[in-house]
Motif scaffolding. Sequence first.
Motif, PDB file in Angstrom:
ATOM      1  N   CYS A  45       6.571  -8.901  -2.918  1.00 53.16           N
ATOM      2  CA  CYS A  45       7.563  -7.938  -3.420  1.00 53.16           C
ATOM      3  C   CYS A  45       8.894  -8.083  -2.686  1.00 53.16           C
ATOM      4  O   CYS A  45       9.958  -7.975  -3.294  1.00 53.16           O
ATOM      5  CB  CYS A  45       7.037  -6.511  -3.277  1.00 53.16           C
ATOM      6  SG  CYS A  45       5.648  -6.111  -4.352  1.00 53.16           S
ATOM      7  N   VAL A  63       6.814  -2.647  -6.229  1.00 61.67           N
ATOM      8  CA  VAL A  63       7.303  -3.049  -7.543  1.00 61.67           C
ATOM      9  C   VAL A  63       6.641  -2.125  -8.571  1.00 61.67           C
ATOM     10  O   VAL A  63       5.455  -1.812  -8.459  1.00 61.67           O
ATOM     11  CB  VAL A  63       7.017  -4.541  -7.851  1.00 61.67           C
ATOM     12  CG1 VAL A  63       5.547  -4.836  -7.930  1.00 61.67           C
ATOM     13  CG2 VAL A  63       7.726  -4.984  -9.121  1.00 61.67           C
ATOM     14  N   ASP A 113       1.968  -1.972  -4.226  1.00 64.29           N
ATOM     15  CA  ASP A 113       2.418  -2.157  -2.845  1.00 64.29           C
ATOM     16  C   ASP A 113       1.659  -3.343  -2.267  1.00 64.29           C
ATOM     17  O   ASP A 113       0.437  -3.307  -2.151  1.00 64.29           O
ATOM     18  CB  ASP A 113       2.124  -0.890  -2.045  1.00 64.29           C
ATOM     19  CG  ASP A 113       2.601  -0.965  -0.606  1.00 64.29           C
ATOM     20  OD1 ASP A 113       2.968  -2.059  -0.125  1.00 64.29           O
ATOM     21  OD2 ASP A 113       2.596   0.085   0.061  1.00 64.29           O
ATOM     22  N   LEU A 130       1.899 -11.224  -8.577  1.00 64.92           N
ATOM     23  CA  LEU A 130       1.839 -10.388  -7.381  1.00 64.92           C
ATOM     24  C   LEU A 130       0.432  -9.834  -7.193  1.00 64.92           C
ATOM     25  O   LEU A 130      -0.310  -9.657  -8.165  1.00 64.92           O
ATOM     26  CB  LEU A 130       2.816  -9.219  -7.489  1.00 64.92           C
ATOM     27  CG  LEU A 130       4.286  -9.578  -7.640  1.00 64.92           C
ATOM     28  CD1 LEU A 130       5.074  -8.393  -8.140  1.00 64.92           C
ATOM     29  CD2 LEU A 130       4.844 -10.059  -6.318  1.00 64.92           C
ATOM     30  N   TYR A 176       9.539 -10.358 -14.864  1.00 65.40           N
ATOM     31  CA  TYR A 176      10.307  -9.684 -13.812  1.00 65.40           C
ATOM     32  C   TYR A 176      11.651  -9.215 -14.360  1.00 65.40           C
ATOM     33  O   TYR A 176      12.356  -9.965 -15.026  1.00 65.40           O
ATOM     34  CB  TYR A 176      10.514 -10.638 -12.637  1.00 65.40           C
ATOM     35  CG  TYR A 176      11.434 -10.098 -11.591  1.00 65.40           C
ATOM     36  CD1 TYR A 176      11.117  -8.937 -10.912  1.00 65.40           C
ATOM     37  CD2 TYR A 176      12.624 -10.729 -11.288  1.00 65.40           C
ATOM     38  CE1 TYR A 176      11.964  -8.419  -9.947  1.00 65.40           C
ATOM     39  CE2 TYR A 176      13.471 -10.239 -10.322  1.00 65.40           C
ATOM     40  CZ  TYR A 176      13.143  -9.072  -9.659  1.00 65.40           C
ATOM     41  OH  TYR A 176      13.988  -8.568  -8.715  1.00 65.40           O
TER      42      TYR A 176
END
Length: 107
Positions: A12, A63, A57, A39, A88
Motif C-alpha cells: 500500500c 487502501v 491494511d 495486494l 488502481y
Amino acid sequence: MDYSLAAVKMLCSQLRDAKPTPSQNATALGGVLFQRAWLQGVLVPISGGGDNSLVLDDGTGLVELGLSGDFAIRQWKSGMYVMVVGVYHIRTGDIPLLKVNMKTLGL
C-alpha cells in the motif's frame, strides 16, 4: 483493460508513489506500467463506508476496496486476511482505491 500489463504485486505504501501516465490508461511506478495492483492484507472496519466498501491494511498503509458483482455479496468480515487484484485509482486527499470485480481478473 490492457491485459498485457501485469497485475503488479506491491505494498500500500508504494501506491502513494505511483503516478498517472498522460498518454496511456495506466499508472507508472518506477518505470513499470500497470493498471491492476495485487495486494494482500487484513480487512479493517471503515467508518462511513457503504456496504460495498472495505479497507485493506497490509502493515504499510491502507487502501479502500470498491467491490462489485459477485465480490460485493460475499461475507467479508473485519480481521480476514485477503489477497486482492483490482484496478488502481489515484485519489487526491483520500486513501487509494482498488476496484475489484470479475472483469478486473479477466474472468
